[in-house]
Design a protein around this motif. Structure first.
Motif, short mmCIF file in Angstrom:
data_model
loop_
_atom_site.label_atom_id
_atom_site.label_comp_id
_atom_site.label_asym_id
_atom_site.label_seq_id
_atom_site.Cartn_x
_atom_site.Cartn_y
_atom_site.Cartn_z
N VAL A 238 0.83 -1.08 0.07
CA VAL A 238 -0.01 -0.07 0.01
C VAL A 238 0.69 1.25 0.16
N LEU A 239 1.79 1.24 0.68
CA LEU A 239 2.96 2.32 0.91
C LEU A 239 3.41 2.54 -0.38
N ALA A 240 3.86 1.44 -1.16
CA ALA A 240 4.45 1.62 -2.63
C ALA A 240 3.55 2.21 -3.70
N ILE A 241 2.38 1.78 -3.49
CA ILE A 241 1.19 2.21 -4.44
C ILE A 241 0.93 3.79 -3.77
N TYR A 242 0.99 4.00 -2.74
CA TYR A 242 0.70 5.60 -2.36
C TYR A 242 2.13 6.47 -2.99
N LEU A 243 2.93 5.69 -2.86
CA LEU A 243 4.27 6.64 -3.34
C LEU A 243 4.13 6.96 -4.85
N MET A 244 3.93 5.92 -5.64
CA MET A 244 3.54 5.83 -7.04
C MET A 244 2.81 7.05 -7.49
N ALA A 245 1.46 6.82 -6.87
CA ALA A 245 0.56 8.02 -6.84
C ALA A 245 0.96 9.27 -6.55
N LEU A 246 1.79 9.50 -5.49
CA LEU A 246 2.11 10.83 -5.14
C LEU A 246 3.09 11.35 -6.03
N ILE A 247 4.07 10.51 -6.73
CA ILE A 247 4.82 10.97 -7.68
C ILE A 247 4.20 11.43 -9.11
N VAL A 248 3.15 10.65 -9.25
CA VAL A 248 2.22 10.85 -10.69
C VAL A 248 1.71 12.30 -10.38
N ILE A 249 0.87 12.23 -9.45
CA ILE A 249 0.12 13.51 -9.32
C ILE A 249 0.58 14.67 -9.05
N ARG A 250 2.09 14.48 -8.60
CA ARG A 250 2.96 16.14 -8.57
C ARG A 250 3.64 16.36 -9.94
N MET A 251 3.49 15.44 -10.68
CA MET A 251 4.07 15.74 -11.84
C MET A 251 3.09 16.25 -12.95
N MET A 252 1.82 16.38 -12.56
CA MET A 252 0.80 16.66 -13.27
C MET A 252 0.68 18.21 -13.28
N PRO A 253 -0.03 19.01 -14.34
CA PRO A 253 -0.15 20.26 -14.06
C PRO A 253 -1.11 20.65 -12.96
N GLU A 254 -0.94 21.87 -12.27
CA GLU A 254 -1.61 22.00 -10.86
C GLU A 254 -2.96 21.98 -10.99
N ARG A 255 -3.74 22.34 -12.24
CA ARG A 255 -5.02 22.16 -12.25
C ARG A 255 -5.83 20.89 -12.34
N MET A 256 -4.87 19.91 -12.49
CA MET A 256 -5.35 18.52 -12.63
C MET A 256 -5.16 17.61 -11.27
N ARG A 257 -4.07 18.35 -10.50
CA ARG A 257 -3.79 17.39 -9.27
C ARG A 257 -5.03 17.16 -8.34
N PHE A 258 -5.67 18.06 -7.69
CA PHE A 258 -6.68 17.78 -6.73
C PHE A 258 -7.80 16.88 -7.55
N PRO A 259 -8.48 17.26 -8.85
CA PRO A 259 -9.44 16.36 -9.42
C PRO A 259 -8.97 14.86 -9.40
N THR A 260 -7.69 14.76 -9.65
CA THR A 260 -7.08 13.34 -9.74
C THR A 260 -6.97 12.69 -8.35
N LEU A 261 -6.71 13.46 -7.20
CA LEU A 261 -6.79 12.82 -6.07
C LEU A 261 -7.97 12.48 -5.78
N ARG A 262 -8.79 13.41 -6.07
CA ARG A 262 -10.40 13.09 -5.55
C ARG A 262 -11.11 11.86 -6.23
N MET A 263 -10.51 11.76 -7.51
CA MET A 263 -11.18 10.69 -8.39
C MET A 263 -10.50 9.36 -7.63
N LEU A 264 -9.19 9.46 -7.59
CA LEU A 264 -8.46 8.18 -6.83
C LEU A 264 -9.24 7.76 -5.55
#
Length: 455
Positions: A238-264
């Protein structure tokens, strides 16, 4: 009418801890006491027991009882949440069903104590978690302390190891656990390796939101090493999955980050279906006791199926009403005459459905809808993580696990969710601002959504 006026006059007393605890709100103090007790459970029990101060162990439960009143005040009186009223009534009805099922007052008392943490988590219904700076600082300290305890226990034999003590007539032992093949499971300052692994996971998630990527990568690697020492494969994954999700989200344009997090976060509720899928596909599969997937196969064939077989024998109506708070949980195992029917149900949603029945399924439907209205990135991040974690963990022991689950559910009682669910049409829109919580530190989503209007 008179009762309502009296409650409104007396309920402000619940906010006294704001002064008493130097800015801590009541729910934050309550959460802190549970976290401190459970993260240092082995050491705390040992030193309290030998000092003849064992009653202090139950101080957090006292806060849980007080937060029952806070829940009524915030969610029912202030937010006028019909769901909160139904949930409160059903919890107490389920306590009664559990008493009939388990058959004695001691089991009922244990069940009531077990359910108290939910009212602490529910009390965060309208919270902006980023504003609880002292609580978040404590959680970050627990992250470092948990890792230190696990590593230390690999080289130091603590005095509480294998120490036996008694609580409510039940003997307990704080010691090192051993899995098949004599693999050592280190637990640090906790009674159990699963408990300390939960704290490492949760405290890392809540701390990482305010940290940069390099801190997340370095400390995430250290956390994975500590989790390897606890041999908790679920938590490592689970921690490994969270780390991957965190890195992917922070690589996104800022306007996409929160919607992506809420979708996940919203889609993480699909993990509820995983046990059903695994039973249908792999049910009846057998592997060796030393095999890597032995624990998962054991859950598929035993932990997730046998309780429903016993339910059909003991209380068929329980498929609709549930068998009550405490059934197929530790009150049944320790204080009931039905101990022989007890099975450790290693999945939060399955064991909670067994206790509360169909109403719990309806409740989760509203929780998922409320997730789509949530703007608190701490709740959303924990929702994503804890739903995956809970596939193979019941989360009722320690009490902090149940508190955390109720924390991520709390948005269903919020003022906004109550307004929407009860027929209101939201007029406000969400605006994403560049400022992240905790004074500009990067969040998992990179930005904190805030209401453009108050309320």
């Amino acid at each position: 009418m008179t009762t309502t006026i009296a409650l409104r006059r007396t309920m402000p007393l619940l906010r006294l801890p704001l002064i008493m605890w130097g800015g801590f709100s009541l729910e934050a103090v309550a959460m802190a006491t549970y976290f401190l007790r459970d993260d240092f459970s082995a050491a705390a029990r040992y030193y309290l027991y030998i000092a003849h101060l064992s009653p202090l162990w139950f101080v957090p439960d006292g806060f849980g009882l007080i937060c029952l009143g806070l829940f009524i005040h915030r969610c029912i009186i202030q937010n006028r949440s019909i769901i909160a009223v139904v949930v409160l009534l059903w919890i107490f009805m389920s306590l009664g069903i559990g008493y009939l099922f388990l058959g004695n007052v001691t089991a009922l008392a244990s069940s009531f104590k077990m359910i108290l943490p939910v009212f602490i988590g529910f009390s965060f219904c309208d919270a902006d978690t980023g504003a609880y700076k002292k609580l978040l600082f404590l959680i970050s300290i627990l992250f470092y302390a948990s890792i230190f305890g696990v590593v230390l226990s690999a080289y130091w034999k603590a005095p509480w190891l294998n120490y036996t003590y008694e609580a409510f007539g039940v003997q307990r032992k704080a010691g090192r656990l051993w899995w098949a093949g004599s693999e050592q499971r280190l637990s640090g300052f906790c009674e159990d390796s699963t408990i300390v692994s939960l704290f490492i996971l949760v405290s890392f998630v809540m701390t990482s939101i305010r940290k940069n990527v390099w801190w997340c990568l370095f400390c995430g690697g250290v956390a994975l090493y500590a989790l390897k020492l606890t041999t908790s494969k679920t938590t490592m994954g689970v921690l490994a999955i969270y780390l991957m999700a965190l890195i992917v989200i922070r690589m996104m344009p800022e306007r996409m980050r929160f919607p992506t997090l809420r979708m996940l976060a919203a889609w993480s509720y699909a993990s509820i279906l995983i046990p059903i899928f695994l039973i249908l596909v792999f049910g009846g599969t057998s592997v060796g006791a030393k095999a890597f997937l032995f624990s998962l196969v054991d859950r598929i064939n035993n932990s997730w199926q046998k309780p429903f077989i016993f339910m059909s024998q003991l209380m068929p109506i329980g498929y609709i009403t549930g068998c009550g708070v405490g059934c197929f949980n530790y009150p049944q195992n320790q204080f009931s005459n039905l101990t022989s029917y007890w099975v450790p149900v290693d999945n939060f949603y399955l064991v909670t459905y067994l206790m509360f029945g169909v109403p719990f399924i309806i409740f989760i439907f509203f929780v998922i809808r409320a997730t789509l209205l949530t703007t608190d990135i701490y709740k959303l991040s924990l929702t994503f993580v804890l739903n995956i974690f809970s596939v193979t963990v019941a989360d009722y022991g320690p009490a902090s696990g149940l508190l955390l689950m109720s924390f991520i559910f709390s948005g269903v009682f919020s003022k906004r969710a109550s307004f929407v669910f009860q027929g209101g049409k939201p007029k406000r829109r969400y605006a994403l601002h560049a400022n992240a919580p905790a004074q500009g530190a990067p969040a998992m989503g990179g930005a904190t959504p805030r209401l453009s209007e108050s309320g």
